[in-house]
Design a protein around this motif. Structure first.
Motif, short mmCIF file in Angstrom:
data_model
loop_
_atom_site.label_atom_id
_atom_site.label_comp_id
_atom_site.label_asym_id
_atom_site.label_seq_id
_atom_site.Cartn_x
_atom_site.Cartn_y
_atom_site.Cartn_z
N ALA A 118 -21.38 17.11 -27.12
CA ALA A 118 -21.36 18.07 -28.22
C ALA A 118 -22.67 18.07 -28.98
O ALA A 118 -23.18 19.13 -29.37
N ASN A 119 -23.26 16.88 -29.18
CA ASN A 119 -24.44 16.78 -30.04
C ASN A 119 -25.13 15.44 -29.77
O ASN A 119 -24.83 14.44 -30.40
N MET A 120 -26.08 15.43 -28.84
CA MET A 120 -26.72 14.19 -28.40
C MET A 120 -27.44 13.50 -29.55
O MET A 120 -27.36 12.27 -29.71
N ALA A 121 -28.17 14.25 -30.36
CA ALA A 121 -28.95 13.64 -31.44
C ALA A 121 -28.04 12.97 -32.46
O ALA A 121 -28.32 11.86 -32.93
N PHE A 122 -26.95 13.62 -32.82
CA PHE A 122 -26.01 13.09 -33.80
C PHE A 122 -25.32 11.84 -33.24
O PHE A 122 -25.07 10.86 -33.95
N ASN A 123 -25.00 11.87 -31.95
CA ASN A 123 -24.25 10.79 -31.32
C ASN A 123 -25.01 9.48 -31.29
O ASN A 123 -24.42 8.41 -31.12
N LEU A 124 -26.33 9.53 -31.44
CA LEU A 124 -27.10 8.29 -31.46
C LEU A 124 -26.74 7.41 -32.66
O LEU A 124 -26.92 6.19 -32.62
N LEU A 125 -26.20 8.01 -33.72
CA LEU A 125 -25.79 7.24 -34.90
C LEU A 125 -24.63 6.30 -34.56
O LEU A 125 -24.77 5.07 -34.71
N PRO A 126 -23.48 6.78 -34.09
CA PRO A 126 -22.42 5.84 -33.73
C PRO A 126 -22.74 4.98 -32.52
O PRO A 126 -22.26 3.85 -32.41
N MET A 127 -23.58 5.48 -31.61
CA MET A 127 -23.90 4.71 -30.42
C MET A 127 -24.59 3.40 -30.78
O MET A 127 -24.27 2.34 -30.24
N LEU A 128 -25.52 3.44 -31.73
CA LEU A 128 -26.21 2.22 -32.15
C LEU A 128 -25.28 1.31 -32.94
O LEU A 128 -25.36 0.09 -32.85
N SER A 129 -24.38 1.91 -33.71
CA SER A 129 -23.44 1.09 -34.49
C SER A 129 -22.52 0.29 -33.57
O SER A 129 -22.21 -0.88 -33.84
N VAL A 130 -22.06 0.91 -32.48
CA VAL A 130 -21.20 0.21 -31.53
C VAL A 130 -21.91 -1.02 -30.98
O VAL A 130 -21.31 -2.10 -30.85
N GLY A 131 -23.19 -0.89 -30.67
CA GLY A 131 -23.95 -2.03 -30.17
C GLY A 131 -24.12 -3.12 -31.21
O GLY A 131 -24.05 -4.31 -30.90
N ALA A 132 -24.35 -2.73 -32.46
CA ALA A 132 -24.49 -3.72 -33.53
C ALA A 132 -23.20 -4.50 -33.73
O ALA A 132 -23.23 -5.72 -33.97
N ILE A 133 -22.07 -3.81 -33.64
CA ILE A 133 -20.78 -4.48 -33.77
C ILE A 133 -20.63 -5.55 -32.69
O ILE A 133 -20.23 -6.69 -32.95
N GLU A 134 -20.97 -5.18 -31.46
CA GLU A 134 -20.81 -6.12 -30.35
C GLU A 134 -21.72 -7.33 -30.53
O GLU A 134 -21.32 -8.47 -30.29
N ALA A 135 -22.97 -7.10 -30.97
CA ALA A 135 -23.91 -8.20 -31.14
C ALA A 135 -23.46 -9.16 -32.24
O ALA A 135 -23.50 -10.39 -32.07
N LEU A 136 -23.01 -8.62 -33.37
CA LEU A 136 -22.56 -9.48 -34.46
C LEU A 136 -21.26 -10.20 -34.11
O LEU A 136 -21.06 -11.36 -34.46
N ASP A 137 -20.38 -9.52 -33.41
CA ASP A 137 -19.12 -10.15 -33.02
C ASP A 137 -19.37 -11.30 -32.05
O ASP A 137 -18.68 -12.32 -32.09
#
Length: 578
Positions: A118-137
């Motif tokens: 739907a929106n590649m540029a916008f999707n980069l926001l949650p995409m990076l958050s998902v990775g941060a969650i995994e790293a901190l967890d």
């Protein structure tokens, strides 16, 4: 151009390639029932099509802007992100202890596929958050998890990763950002961060209440190179003991990059500690930051490979619609000279089928990889090894395919594709970053022929290719390709020098990726035996195109993969550059 979610195709790929119904038999993923899987795929598809897709073209035209030190996003982004958070889409595979639903990673990939299409540029926001969650967890202390994960999982806060510096692109060992211990005052026990990072995706914005930066830096007396890197969590706003936000940390976006595409995504130059007051906390052990960051990086590489599917699907849908509407010339050899829609012309049909075959092939590889990740989570070491093997294939071939599909989309439009009004050019511009970030595709290929080929002395790769060859049948194009992949892998593992392996790494990676994708498409076709629906007919035609045309092309890369490095250095560097 509207986005129509390919929900049936996505659910089918999750079922066949990821084996999500089998995953649901485990206690960990028992909530991923067929009804739940379909509800999530349909729900996120409708949300993405209704709220994020309409912002794609306006966001490209307006872009992100830095005004008086504040990053401003295009109109409509704030409301769309609020609705994303309110509906809980950020929490799909997040840990239950912090508000997540702990559903399979496969479903998280589906959420990001729809949002990114739907929106590649916008999707980069949650995409990076998902990775941060995994790293901190995986690496954070209990206190850090309690402080940051609930808000990150909810999406109220967003996350970034800060690796690259002006003098150190892919060579993280050359970074200069420093961290010095704080021995007294309210921040005693924490670290003072100072340095500059570039190309920080969604490094600053106002959509989330706080931004949790994961920053690589060097501590005093750290070893040289990558062995001396530590990871720090550096929030935009300090977090008080009760979880509320305090004063702003000493960090800022200095500028935004002016990019070829993804204009609505603020790619920031970030400065930390201009006033020597930037405070962070070390994550995990000192000098082990690269290992911690690679937890996030591995997640990001899968999700960047996912972008090949996303941009491919969007370009395919637009090109298909245009080809059905554009009337031009009579069909060659037809007795009637009446002009027809260009979809009737053989070469346009070839381009559309190639776009579809590549898109569905990358999607098949994506969900196969995601399913192996989920099995690794359940404790299956062999599946985790296969996931690790497939990550560089998915990231490299998936994103290269995305660029090719977007380019074909422009070609289908003809001259109208080369002008901005149709939007076809945006897909091509947006797609071009994916082979570059999160480790260039050359780095992915190098990873495959060094670290990943070395797993179990090559047996992870060899066993996979043997399985593909046996399932494909003797004498088939796919069996021939799998056998060529195994033979080339054995040559690289036993006879080739390191230079030879690296010289052939890119064609080898493409060969292997197409072999795995072809196998998964073959499994899809077999799952539809006896089905006479339009979906099944289209799938059979797509798989036939992939196996008859794309697989033989990949088989032809064997000579290039084994050509060695000598020809690359046949002339001195000064002669090459003259």
């Amino acid at each position: 151009m509207n986005y129509t979610p390919p929900t049936q195709e996505q659910v089918f790929a999750m079922r066949v390639c990821a084996g999500i119904e089998e995953l649901a038999q485990s206690e960990r993923f028992e909530a991923a029932t067929p009804d739940m899987v379909e509800a999530i795929a349909e729900g996120i598809g409708q949300f993405a099509a209704g709220e994020w897709a309409p912002l794609n073209r306006p966001g490209d035209l307006e872009g992100a802007k830095l005004e008086n030190g504040v990053v401003r996003l295009p109109q409509g982004f704030e409301e769309a992100y609020e609705h994303y958070v309110e509906q809980g889409w950020n929490a799909i595979d997040g840990p239950v202890d912090y508000g997540g639903q702990a559903l399979p990673f496969t479903l998280s990939c589906n959420v990001l596929e729809n949002l990114g299409t739907a929106n590649m540029a916008f999707n980069l926001l949650p995409m990076l958050s998902v990775g941060a969650i995994e790293a901190l967890d995986a690496h954070g202390s209990q206190e850090q998890k309690d402080r940051y994960l609930p808000k990150l999982v909810a999406g109220a806060w967003s996350g970034t990763m800060n690796l690259t510096e002006p003098q150190a692109g892919s060579d993280l060992g050359a970074l200069r950002t420093t961290a010095h211990p704080i021995t007294d005052g309210e921040h005693a026990g924490k670290w003072r961060i100072r340095g500059q990072k570039i190309y920080i995706t969604w490094g600053d914005h106002e959509l989330a209440e706080n931004i949790v930066h994961l920053v690589l830096a060097r501590t005093p007396d750290a070893p040289e190179g990558s062995r001396g890197i530590s990871m720090f969590v550096v929030p935009k706003y300090h977090v008080k003991g009760d979880g509320s936000l305090g004063a702003r940390n000493d960090l800022r976006a200095v500028s935004l990059e002016h990019k070829l595409g993804i204009h609505a995504s603020p790619t920031c130059v970030m400065s930390y500690g201009d006033n020597d007051e930037c405070v962070g906390e070390v994550v995990g052990a000192e000098n082990r930051g690269l290992a911690a960051m690679f937890t996030m990086m591995n997640n990001a590489r899968i999700n960047v490979g996912n972008q090949g599917v996303q941009i491919g699907e969007r370009a395919l849908q637009q090109a298909t619609a245009y080809a059905a509407e554009r009337i031009q010339s009579a069909r060659a050899g037809a007795p009637d000279k009446k002009p027809v829609a260009i979809v009737e012309h053989p070469d346009v049909r070839r381009m559309l089928l190639r776009m579809r075959a590549l898109t569905e092939g990358v999607r098949a590889l994506l969900y196969y990889t995601a399913g192996q990740v989920d099995r690794g989570t359940l404790g299956d070491a062999d599946a985790q090894a296969r996931a690790d093997l497939c990550v560089p294939m998915l990231k490299a071939w998936g994103t290269d395919a995305g660029v090719e599909i977007a380019s074909l989309g422009v070609q289908v439009h003809g001259g109208m594709g080369f002008v901005e009004e149709t939007g076809a050019a945006q897909h091509y511009r947006d797609a071009r970053i994916a082979p570059i970030y999160e480790g260039t595709n050359g780095i992915q290929a190098a990873d495959l022929v060094t670290r990943k080929l070395g797993m179990a002395n090559g047996e992870v790769l060899f066993a996979l290719m043997q399985q593909i060859a046996s399932k494909a049948g003797d004498g088939s194009n796919l069996a021939d390709l799998a056998e060529a992949c195994e033979a080339t892998g054995r040559w690289m593992a036993s006879e080739a020098s390191l230079d030879d392996r690296l010289a052939g790494s890119v064609p080898f990676t493409e060969m292997c990726a197409i072999a795995v994708a072809g196998w998964q498409l073959l499994r899809q076709r077999e799952a539809l035996e006896g089905d006479d629906t339009a979906f099944a007919a289209r799938k059979r035609a797509t798989v036939r195109f992939f196996l008859d045309r794309i697989v033989p092309e990949a088989r032809g890369l064997k000579a290039s993969a084994q050509a060695g490095a000598e020809g690359l250095y046949a002339i001195p560097t000064e002669t090459l550059l003259a």
